[in-house]
Design a protein around this motif. Structure first.
Motif, PDB file in Angstrom:
ATOM      1  N   ALA A   1     -39.462 -21.685  -2.207  1.00 47.45           N
ATOM      2  CA  ALA A   1     -39.038 -22.310  -3.457  1.00 47.45           C
ATOM      3  C   ALA A   1     -39.126 -21.334  -4.617  1.00 47.45           C
ATOM      4  CB  ALA A   1     -39.901 -23.539  -3.748  1.00 47.45           C
ATOM      5  N   PRO A   2     -38.252 -21.454  -5.605  1.00 45.56           N
ATOM      6  CA  PRO A   2     -38.360 -20.609  -6.799  1.00 45.56           C
ATOM      7  C   PRO A   2     -39.694 -20.841  -7.512  1.00 45.56           C
ATOM      8  CG  PRO A   2     -36.249 -21.765  -6.739  1.00 45.56           C
ATOM      9  CD  PRO A   2     -37.098 -22.369  -5.675  1.00 45.56           C
TER      10      PRO A   2
ATOM     11  N   SER B   1     -39.777 -23.826  -9.870  1.00 45.76           N
ATOM     12  CA  SER B   1     -39.263 -25.083  -9.346  1.00 45.76           C
ATOM     13  C   SER B   1     -40.073 -26.263  -9.868  1.00 45.76           C
ATOM     14  CB  SER B   1     -39.314 -25.078  -7.812  1.00 45.76           C
ATOM     15  OG  SER B   1     -39.128 -26.385  -7.295  1.00 45.76           O
ATOM     16  N   GLN B   2     -39.380 -27.272 -10.330  1.00 41.80           N
ATOM     17  CA  GLN B   2     -40.051 -28.501 -10.746  1.00 41.80           C
ATOM     18  C   GLN B   2     -40.301 -29.405  -9.555  1.00 41.80           C
ATOM     19  OE1 GLN B   2     -37.977 -30.545 -13.869  1.00 41.80           O
ATOM     20  NE2 GLN B   2     -39.708 -31.858 -14.370  1.00 41.80           N
TER      21      GLN B   2
ATOM     22  N   LYS C   1     -43.526 -28.334  -7.802  1.00 42.82           N
ATOM     23  CA  LYS C   1     -44.668 -28.157  -8.696  1.00 42.82           C
ATOM     24  C   LYS C   1     -45.924 -28.771  -8.074  1.00 42.82           C
ATOM     25  CE  LYS C   1     -45.039 -30.962 -12.071  1.00 42.82           C
ATOM     26  NZ  LYS C   1     -44.769 -31.743 -13.314  1.00 42.82           N
TER      27      LYS C   1
ATOM     28  N   LYS D   1     -31.688 -24.474  -9.220  1.00 40.34           N
ATOM     29  CA  LYS D   1     -32.784 -23.844  -8.487  1.00 40.34           C
ATOM     30  C   LYS D   1     -32.602 -24.180  -7.009  1.00 40.34           C
ATOM     31  CE  LYS D   1     -36.106 -24.187 -12.304  1.00 40.34           C
ATOM     32  NZ  LYS D   1     -35.205 -24.850 -13.273  1.00 40.34           N
TER      33      LYS D   1
ATOM     34  N   THR E   1     -33.833 -23.764  -3.049  1.00 35.38           N
ATOM     35  CA  THR E   1     -34.950 -23.502  -2.140  1.00 35.38           C
ATOM     36  C   THR E   1     -34.390 -23.290  -0.738  1.00 35.38           C
ATOM     37  OG1 THR E   1     -36.563 -24.755  -3.441  1.00 35.38           O
ATOM     38  CG2 THR E   1     -37.010 -24.546  -1.084  1.00 35.38           C
TER      39      THR E   1
ATOM     40  N   GLU F   1     -32.203 -28.164  -6.998  1.00 37.27           N
ATOM     41  CA  GLU F   1     -32.465 -28.867  -8.256  1.00 37.27           C
ATOM     42  C   GLU F   1     -31.368 -28.450  -9.227  1.00 37.27           C
ATOM     43  OE1 GLU F   1     -36.773 -28.119  -9.338  1.00 37.27           O
ATOM     44  OE2 GLU F   1     -36.581 -27.087  -7.399  1.00 37.27           O
TER      45      GLU F   1
ATOM     46  N   TRP G   1     -30.901 -33.802  -7.642  1.00 42.25           N
ATOM     47  CA  TRP G   1     -31.834 -33.143  -6.726  1.00 42.25           C
ATOM     48  C   TRP G   1     -31.450 -33.516  -5.298  1.00 42.25           C
ATOM     49  CZ3 TRP G   1     -37.736 -33.117  -8.174  1.00 42.25           C
ATOM     50  CH2 TRP G   1     -37.909 -32.570  -9.449  1.00 42.25           C
TER      51      TRP G   1
ATOM     52  N   THR H   1     -32.736 -32.681  -0.895  1.00 38.82           N
ATOM     53  CA  THR H   1     -33.545 -31.967   0.100  1.00 38.82           C
ATOM     54  C   THR H   1     -32.921 -32.135   1.483  1.00 38.82           C
ATOM     55  OG1 THR H   1     -35.002 -33.846   0.612  1.00 38.82           O
ATOM     56  CG2 THR H   1     -35.659 -32.411  -1.216  1.00 38.82           C
TER      57      THR H   1
END
Length: 216
Positions: free
Chosen positions: A132-133, A136-137, A140, A172, A174, A187, A192, A194
């Motif tokens: 992940a960056p 990344s929120q 977090k 962002k 991942t 994101e 968002w 996944t």
């Protein structure tokens, strides 16, 4: 004395192709008020819309269109209203999907093609780490070695969206690796998504869902 945060209303969109009950339980665990429905008004009015997905890309797209989900997602995003896609619910956000040589148009929120994952063992089923960056929120509060649960045979292997306007935040992205590198999460402002299943990923998945709820 800290302020009490209001409970957020989340609709799990029920179009026949997702693990809606497990998603409902996972969201309720992190404090959301959850409803499973395909009702247009409720899906539009919710603080957050979660779009799960299992099975074939083409079947999910057909089911989504029959439930007007494609229109709902587009309208919510055009107004900056949060949407989250999971597994095939993430894949259909790309331009197209190819399964068994059949090409199906996706929602085209992002350019790119979802295709067969090239790996010694397919499907990719089980726990895996992600890259992940740093800012990344979504991730977090999670350690770099946090593991998430994947079940998929197809993935987006490239990311080609370019942002040239300096006033617009770049998405962002991942990544994860199983045989080859693929997109594990995105994101993109109100959107968002996944590839893994946060609702099946224990405490790590709960933290990610908490992070999403905090954005609503």
């Amino acid at each position: 004395m800290s302020a009490v945060r209001p409970t957020k209303n989340v609709v799990v969109f029920d179009y026949g192709f997702g693990n809606v009950r497990s998603a409902e339980r996972a969201l309720a665990r992190v404090g959301a008020n959850v409803e499973i429905t395909r009702d247009y008004d409720k899906a539009m009015d919710a603080d957050g819309l979660l779009v799960p997905g299992v099975g074939a890309f083409s079947a999910c797209m057909q089911g989504l269109k029959e439930a007007r989900g494609d229109w709902i997602i587009g309208r919510r995003l055009s107004g900056g209203r949060p949407v989250m896609g999971i597994c095939v619910g993430m894949q259909i956000l790309f331009e197209r999907g190819i399964e068994h040589g059949v090409e199906t148009e996706g929602l085209d929120e992002w350019p790119g093609t979802v295709g067969p994952l090239k790996a010694p063992i397919v499907p990719h089923m089980g726990w895996n780490t992600v890259e992940a960056p740093a800012d990344s929120q979504a991730f977090k509060g999670l350690d770099a070695d946090a593991r998430f649960y994947f079940v998929h045979s197809y993935a987006a292997r490239d990311w080609s969206l370019e942002i040239t306007n300096p006033l617009i935040r770049a998405p962002k992205v991942t990544w994860a690796t199983h045989g080859e590198r693929f997109v594990a999460a995105v994101e993109n402002r109100a959107l968002w998504a996944t590839q893994f299943h946060p609702e099946k990923s224990g405490d790590a998945g709960a933290q990610l869902l908490t992070n999403w709820i905090e954005t609503l």
